[in-house]
Design an enzyme around this catalytic site. Structure first.
Site, PDB file in Angstrom:
ATOM      1  CG  ASN A 136      -0.204   0.032   2.538  1.00  0.00           C
ATOM      2  OD1 ASN A 136       1.024   0.087   2.570  1.00  0.00           O
ATOM      3  ND2 ASN A 136      -0.947   0.008   3.638  1.00  0.00           N
ATOM      4  CG  HIS A 138       3.598   0.293   4.909  1.00  0.00           C
ATOM      5  ND1 HIS A 138       2.687  -0.634   5.368  1.00  0.00           N
ATOM      6  CD2 HIS A 138       4.769  -0.381   4.829  1.00  0.00           C
ATOM      7  CE1 HIS A 138       3.295  -1.786   5.555  1.00  0.00           C
ATOM      8  NE2 HIS A 138       4.554  -1.667   5.226  1.00  0.00           N
TER       9      HIS A 138
END
Ligand code: GLP
Length: 240
Positions: A136, A138
């Site tokens: 995602n 991160h």
């Protein structure tokens, strides 16, 4: 931002290890920022081999890890402290007292965050930061959100990260839901950053690093503001 696309994971790990080795050759007392996850394991294996062969020396190195689950005991075999001891520190000539991982047992995580950033600054700042990337986007545990946090802090993990990391636990219920992570500025203050990514499941996250937008919905895109970032990925990740 430069990108090095390698044929496969093995070649990627070679290239990353060469950069760390060059850093230690140029500055034996380097401050390294280190990452956990499956991605850097190949690089760590090569660094262990180089150290055993006498090609690189960790005796003057200090290290700071990106993140740690919270709360978790250091001797829990799922802790990032345990991971680092097992995958690098126990096998090279680094002084374990010169290695720091955010304290997953800290009674006051706010204080832990402040003292972590202060310790990085007092050491002279991170010379070379190794990063993985979540699918995602991160970095560390700076998860996509409307606001990102500058300094080292306690954070909640997203469901996507809990699912992604559950492969390493007996069941998803065992995955911690919180972590202490270096913040965006703690990371971006590093003098040089090497981000490693392999496999198709990182393709979307890495693709967003190659256009001209920055968004808190993919925290890694903030690396575009840094003057010295190298992405090392494999063909699978690059081509999707
Ligand atoms: C984890 C860590 C990150 C890591 C990322 C990717 O949750 N907090 O520091 O870079 O997710 O992990 P992996 O390399 O296993 O894909």
């Amino acid at each position: 931002m430069r990108i090095i696309v390698c044929k496969d994971y093995e070649k990627m790990s070679d290239e990353a290890a060469k950069i760390v080795a060059a850093q230690l050759t140029l500055k034996p007392d380097s401050i390294l920022g280190l990452a956990t996850g499956s991605t850097p394991i190949g690089m760590y294996q090569r660094l262990i081999d180089m150290n055993k062969a006498g090609e690189i020396d960790f005796s003057k190195v200090k290290s700071f890890n990106l993140d740690e689950y919270y709360p978790i005991k250091a001797d829990n075999n799922q802790s990032y402290r345990y991971f680092m001891n097992e995958n690098l520190f126990n096998h090279v000539n680094i002084d374990i007292n010169n290695t720091r991982v955010p304290n997953g047992e800290a009674s006051d995580p706010v204080e832990e965050g402040k003292s972590y950033d202060a310790a990085i600054d007092a050491a002279g700042g991170i010379d070379l930061q190794i990063l993985g990337i979540g699918r995602n986007g991160h970095i560390g545990f700076n998860e996509p959100d409307e606001n990102l946090i500058m300094g080292t802090h306690r954070t909640m993990l997203t469901q996507d990260t809990i699912e992604a990391n559950s492969r390493l636990f007996n069941s998803i219920d065992e995955v911690p839901t919180q972590a202490i992570t270096m913040g965006m500025v703690s990371i971006l203050k590093s003098k040089m950053i090497v981000l490693l990514a392999n496999g198709k499941n990182k393709h979307e996250a890495v693709k967003k690093l190659l256009d001209d937008t920055i968004t808190t919905s993919n925290p890694a895109t903030f690396l575009k503001t840094h003057p010295n970032v190298v992405i090392i990925c494999d063909e699978e990740c690059y081509n999707g």
